[in-house]
Design a protein around this motif. Sequence first.
Motif, PDB file in Angstrom:
ATOM      1  N   MET A   1       0.835  -1.179   0.000  1.00 38.24           N
ATOM      2  CA  MET A   1       0.000   0.000   0.000  1.00 38.24           C
ATOM      3  C   MET A   1       0.882   1.246   0.000  1.00 38.24           C
ATOM      4  SD  MET A   1      -2.948   1.242   2.661  1.00 38.24           S
ATOM      5  CE  MET A   1      -4.145   0.154   1.940  1.00 38.24           C
ATOM      6  N   TYR A   3       1.371   5.474   0.566  1.00 36.28           N
ATOM      7  CA  TYR A   3       0.918   6.502   1.498  1.00 36.28           C
ATOM      8  C   TYR A   3       1.266   7.882   0.960  1.00 36.28           C
ATOM      9  CZ  TYR A   3       0.604   2.544   4.635  1.00 36.28           C
ATOM     10  OH  TYR A   3       0.289   1.330   5.180  1.00 36.28           O
ATOM     11  N   PRO A 123      -3.098   6.430   3.980  1.00 43.52           N
ATOM     12  CA  PRO A 123      -3.044   5.526   2.832  1.00 43.52           C
ATOM     13  C   PRO A 123      -3.688   6.169   1.608  1.00 43.52           C
ATOM     14  CG  PRO A 123      -4.597   4.712   4.481  1.00 43.52           C
ATOM     15  CD  PRO A 123      -3.935   5.919   5.054  1.00 43.52           C
ATOM     16  N   VAL A 125      -5.946   5.666  -1.302  1.00 43.18           N
ATOM     17  CA  VAL A 125      -7.013   4.732  -1.652  1.00 43.18           C
ATOM     18  C   VAL A 125      -7.371   4.941  -3.126  1.00 43.18           C
ATOM     19  CG1 VAL A 125      -9.389   4.037  -1.171  1.00 43.18           C
ATOM     20  CG2 VAL A 125      -7.906   4.803   0.705  1.00 43.18           C
ATOM     21  N   ARG A 127      -9.436   5.308  -6.308  1.00 43.99           N
ATOM     22  CA  ARG A 127     -10.837   5.699  -6.434  1.00 43.99           C
ATOM     23  C   ARG A 127     -11.311   5.491  -7.866  1.00 43.99           C
ATOM     24  NH1 ARG A 127     -12.617   8.074  -1.839  1.00 43.99           N
ATOM     25  NH2 ARG A 127     -14.293   9.326  -2.716  1.00 43.99           N
ATOM     26  N   ASP A 150     -18.177   6.155   1.387  1.00 49.52           N
ATOM     27  CA  ASP A 150     -17.173   7.184   1.101  1.00 49.52           C
ATOM     28  C   ASP A 150     -17.309   7.719  -0.332  1.00 49.52           C
ATOM     29  OD1 ASP A 150     -15.037   8.919   1.445  1.00 49.52           O
ATOM     30  OD2 ASP A 150     -13.504   7.374   1.142  1.00 49.52           O
ATOM     31  N   PRO A 170     -14.075   4.861  -3.303  1.00 48.40           N
ATOM     32  CA  PRO A 170     -12.998   3.870  -3.295  1.00 48.40           C
ATOM     33  C   PRO A 170     -13.315   2.736  -4.274  1.00 48.40           C
ATOM     34  CG  PRO A 170     -13.551   4.524  -1.063  1.00 48.40           C
ATOM     35  CD  PRO A 170     -14.592   5.132  -1.962  1.00 48.40           C
ATOM     36  N   SER A 171     -12.330   2.365  -5.057  1.00 47.54           N
ATOM     37  CA  SER A 171     -12.532   1.329  -6.074  1.00 47.54           C
ATOM     38  C   SER A 171     -13.073   0.039  -5.467  1.00 47.54           C
ATOM     39  CB  SER A 171     -11.219   1.054  -6.815  1.00 47.54           C
ATOM     40  OG  SER A 171     -10.815   2.221  -7.509  1.00 47.54           O
TER      41      SER A 171
END
Length: 197
Positions: A1, A3, A123, A125, A127, A150, A170-171
């Motif tokens: 992930m 950031y 993080p 995220v 989208r 979200d 978010p995907s």
Amino acid sequence: MLYTLEGLHAHEEEIKKSRFLAMAGPAGSAQEALDFIATHSVVSATHNCWAYRVGDAYRFNDDGEPGGTAGRPILMAIDGQQCDQAVVLVVRWFGGVKLGSGGLVRAYGGAAAQCLRLAPKAPIVPRTMLACRCPFGDMALIQSKFAGLDVTVAAEDFDAEGVAWQLALPSAHAHAFMELFIDLTRGRGEIGVKGAG
């Protein structure tokens, strides 16, 4: 992930009488990164070395230090700390003791890495952008589901039948929201993927 940084963070250290001040911040574009560097560079310092990464775009600058001893180690620190959409500027005031190539790499890379380690991060995220339209009668019910998934409204247009939205979310939630949208509009709404970001 990956950031990104939540804001400006600074870290200072002294290495063999040279003072190093590392400043890191978020950058949503190459231009934002260059603006950060221009704003925070210290004209009276010996060197203002920097690097940024915004997705696949990156640049670095040694600002007079021997090639590869400052900017590249700063970029390596950004990547090593799993940061993206980030810029780091390391300002050096020369203290009279030469560090040598290896010492410069360790000093610039180390100051940048420590600054990034201590900086508050969030993080990133992935989208997805959805394009949808629904009748006025379903609008409030659909909107009531935005906060829980979200969902943010990127664009909103009204016509005689209802509303057309461009929604970012978010995907990981995109498929569930699309199914929910079809259920809540009882098939009268239209929804599709516009793109990812």
